[in-house]
Design a protein around this motif. Structure first.
Motif, mmCIF file in Angstrom:
data_model
loop_
_atom_site.group_PDB
_atom_site.id
_atom_site.type_symbol
_atom_site.label_atom_id
_atom_site.label_comp_id
_atom_site.label_asym_id
_atom_site.label_seq_id
_atom_site.Cartn_x
_atom_site.Cartn_y
_atom_site.Cartn_z
ATOM 1 N N LYS A 129 12.444 10.424 -30.619
ATOM 2 C CA LYS A 129 12.377 11.769 -31.197
ATOM 3 C C LYS A 129 11.043 12.465 -30.928
ATOM 4 N N ASN A 130 10.003 11.697 -30.666
ATOM 5 C CA ASN A 130 8.664 12.245 -30.510
ATOM 6 C C ASN A 130 8.534 12.973 -29.165
ATOM 7 N N PRO A 131 8.364 14.304 -29.175
ATOM 8 C CA PRO A 131 8.273 15.053 -27.923
ATOM 9 C C PRO A 131 7.042 14.684 -27.090
ATOM 10 N N VAL A 132 5.963 14.295 -27.770
ATOM 11 C CA VAL A 132 4.755 13.877 -27.041
ATOM 12 C C VAL A 132 5.044 12.593 -26.264
ATOM 13 N N GLY A 133 5.690 11.634 -26.916
ATOM 14 C CA GLY A 133 6.031 10.376 -26.252
ATOM 15 C C GLY A 133 6.963 10.577 -25.078
ATOM 16 N N ILE A 134 7.947 11.451 -25.242
ATOM 17 C CA ILE A 134 8.881 11.739 -24.154
ATOM 18 C C ILE A 134 8.137 12.346 -22.969
ATOM 19 N N GLY A 135 7.268 13.311 -23.257
ATOM 20 C CA GLY A 135 6.512 13.971 -22.183
ATOM 21 C C GLY A 135 5.576 13.032 -21.463
ATOM 22 N N VAL A 136 4.833 12.228 -22.214
ATOM 23 C CA VAL A 136 3.890 11.280 -21.598
ATOM 24 C C VAL A 136 4.650 10.255 -20.761
ATOM 25 N N GLY A 137 5.769 9.773 -21.279
ATOM 26 C CA GLY A 137 6.568 8.803 -20.533
ATOM 27 C C GLY A 137 7.059 9.354 -19.213
ATOM 28 N N LEU A 138 7.578 10.573 -19.240
ATOM 29 C CA LEU A 138 8.062 11.186 -18.002
ATOM 30 C C LEU A 138 6.922 11.480 -17.034
ATOM 31 N N GLY A 139 5.802 11.981 -17.550
ATOM 32 C CA GLY A 139 4.676 12.321 -16.683
ATOM 33 C C GLY A 139 4.060 11.120 -15.995
ATOM 34 N N CYS A 140 3.987 10.010 -16.720
ATOM 35 C CA CYS A 140 3.367 8.802 -16.157
ATOM 36 C C CYS A 140 4.297 8.024 -15.226
ATOM 37 N N SER A 141 5.589 8.218 -15.368
ATOM 38 C CA SER A 141 6.496 7.366 -14.604
ATOM 39 C C SER A 141 7.407 8.090 -13.628
ATOM 40 N N SER A 142 7.539 9.395 -13.741
ATOM 41 C CA SER A 142 8.572 10.076 -12.951
ATOM 42 C C SER A 142 8.063 11.230 -12.104
ATOM 43 N N THR A 143 6.827 11.218 -11.736
ATOM 44 C CA THR A 143 6.229 12.195 -10.817
ATOM 45 C C THR A 143 6.461 13.636 -11.256
ATOM 46 N N ALA A 144 6.287 14.573 -10.339
ATOM 47 C CA ALA A 144 6.460 15.992 -10.653
ATOM 48 C C ALA A 144 7.918 16.330 -10.930
ATOM 49 N N ILE A 145 8.836 15.558 -10.361
ATOM 50 C CA ILE A 145 10.260 15.795 -10.607
ATOM 51 C C ILE A 145 10.570 15.507 -12.077
ATOM 52 N N GLY A 146 10.029 14.425 -12.603
ATOM 53 C CA GLY A 146 10.202 14.103 -14.011
ATOM 54 C C GLY A 146 9.532 15.126 -14.908
ATOM 55 N N THR A 147 8.403 15.653 -14.460
ATOM 56 C CA THR A 147 7.708 16.681 -15.236
ATOM 57 C C THR A 147 8.547 17.947 -15.294
ATOM 58 N N GLY B 259 0.816 -1.220 0.000
ATOM 59 C CA GLY B 259 0.000 0.000 0.000
ATOM 60 C C GLY B 259 0.842 1.259 0.000
ATOM 61 N N SER B 260 2.034 1.172 0.570
ATOM 62 C CA SER B 260 2.942 2.319 0.594
ATOM 63 C C SER B 260 3.574 2.566 -0.769
ATOM 64 N N LEU B 261 3.810 1.505 -1.530
ATOM 65 C CA LEU B 261 4.529 1.629 -2.798
ATOM 66 C C LEU B 261 3.638 1.753 -4.029
ATOM 67 N N VAL B 262 2.378 1.368 -3.927
ATOM 68 C CA VAL B 262 1.474 1.408 -5.086
ATOM 69 C C VAL B 262 1.453 2.788 -5.754
ATOM 70 N N PRO B 263 1.309 3.888 -5.013
ATOM 71 C CA PRO B 263 1.184 5.184 -5.687
ATOM 72 C C PRO B 263 2.505 5.908 -5.943
ATOM 73 N N HIS B 264 3.595 5.201 -6.114
ATOM 74 C CA HIS B 264 4.906 5.846 -6.193
ATOM 75 C C HIS B 264 5.146 6.669 -7.460
ATOM 76 N N THR B 265 4.300 6.566 -8.461
ATOM 77 C CA THR B 265 4.552 7.308 -9.706
ATOM 78 C C THR B 265 3.673 8.542 -9.880
ATOM 79 N N VAL B 266 2.943 8.951 -8.856
ATOM 80 C CA VAL B 266 2.109 10.150 -8.972
ATOM 81 C C VAL B 266 2.650 11.221 -8.026
ATOM 82 N N THR B 267 2.026 12.394 -8.021
ATOM 83 C CA THR B 267 2.502 13.473 -7.171
ATOM 84 C C THR B 267 2.350 13.106 -5.704
ATOM 85 N N THR B 268 3.155 13.732 -4.873
ATOM 86 C CA THR B 268 3.185 13.411 -3.445
ATOM 87 C C THR B 268 1.812 13.544 -2.768
#
Length: 200
Positions: free
Chosen positions: A150-168, A99-108
């Protein structure tokens, strides 16, 4: 001498001390990141590397620091559950840790709410969110080059879905489109995490 020590204790236990220490550590990290232009010198990572030894060697209780440091968390804007649960089961982790680790990819703020709902430990959740964000922000530029994405949309979506606000934040440094898509993906991932957690 006692007067100096009592004044120092008052400063250290003041909530502004935690905020000030955090901001100064982050600004030093930001300066280093801009000067050397390397993702390894992530401002948040540098801030942690600076703050932890200061707290340890000055014998400042974490609770005193966190009185102000936790205020910064409020300013985070709330905006792959399946794999986390599967990994937790594979490694035999109990429900509390899962339960502690499930939400690790979203904002705090979202992660803490989901973790509390699932009976997790919020400290572990926050550490997981920060770790995930820092790793994503550090590795993303390297992976983008290595995999020739090369696709900027793919890069952005990947970072947003997997790397929290720091990745954003890192996506915004990579480009306007990457930053916008990462922000949208972070928000959608956060909403999906909340909805899915209702059924766990």
């Amino acid at each position: 001498m006692d007067n100096i020590l009592s004044n120092l204790q008052a400063i250290l236990s003041n909530g502004l001390f935690g905020i000030t220490l955090t901001i100064v550590g982050y600004l030093i990290g930001l300066w280093l990141n801009r000067k050397f232009k390397t993702p390894i010198l992530n401002p948040l990572l540098i801030a942690m590397v600076l703050i932890i030894p200061i707290l340890y060697f000055c014998r400042i209780p974490y609770d005193s620091y966190n009185e102000g440091g936790s205020i910064i968390t409020v300013f985070l804007v709330p905006v792959t559950i399946g794999s986390t649960i599967a990994l937790c089961k594979v490694f035999g982790l109990d429900e509390t840790l899962t339960g502690s680790l499930v939400p690790h990819t979203v904002t705090t703020p979202i992660a803490v709410g989901v973790s509390e709902k699932l009976g997790g430990i919020t400290g572990i959740t926050v550490a997981g969110v920060i770790f995930t964000g820092v790793i994503g922000a550090v590795l993303a530029p390297l992976l983008v080059k290595l995999l020739r994405i090369k696709n900027p949309v793919g890069i952005g979506v990947g970072l947003g879905c997997s790397s929290t606000a720091i990745g954003t934040a890192r996506a915004m440094e990579l480009g306007e489109i990457q930053g916008a898509m990462s922000s949208m993906a972070l928000g959608v991932a956060g909403m999906m995490t909340v909805v899915i957690s209702l059924f766990l």
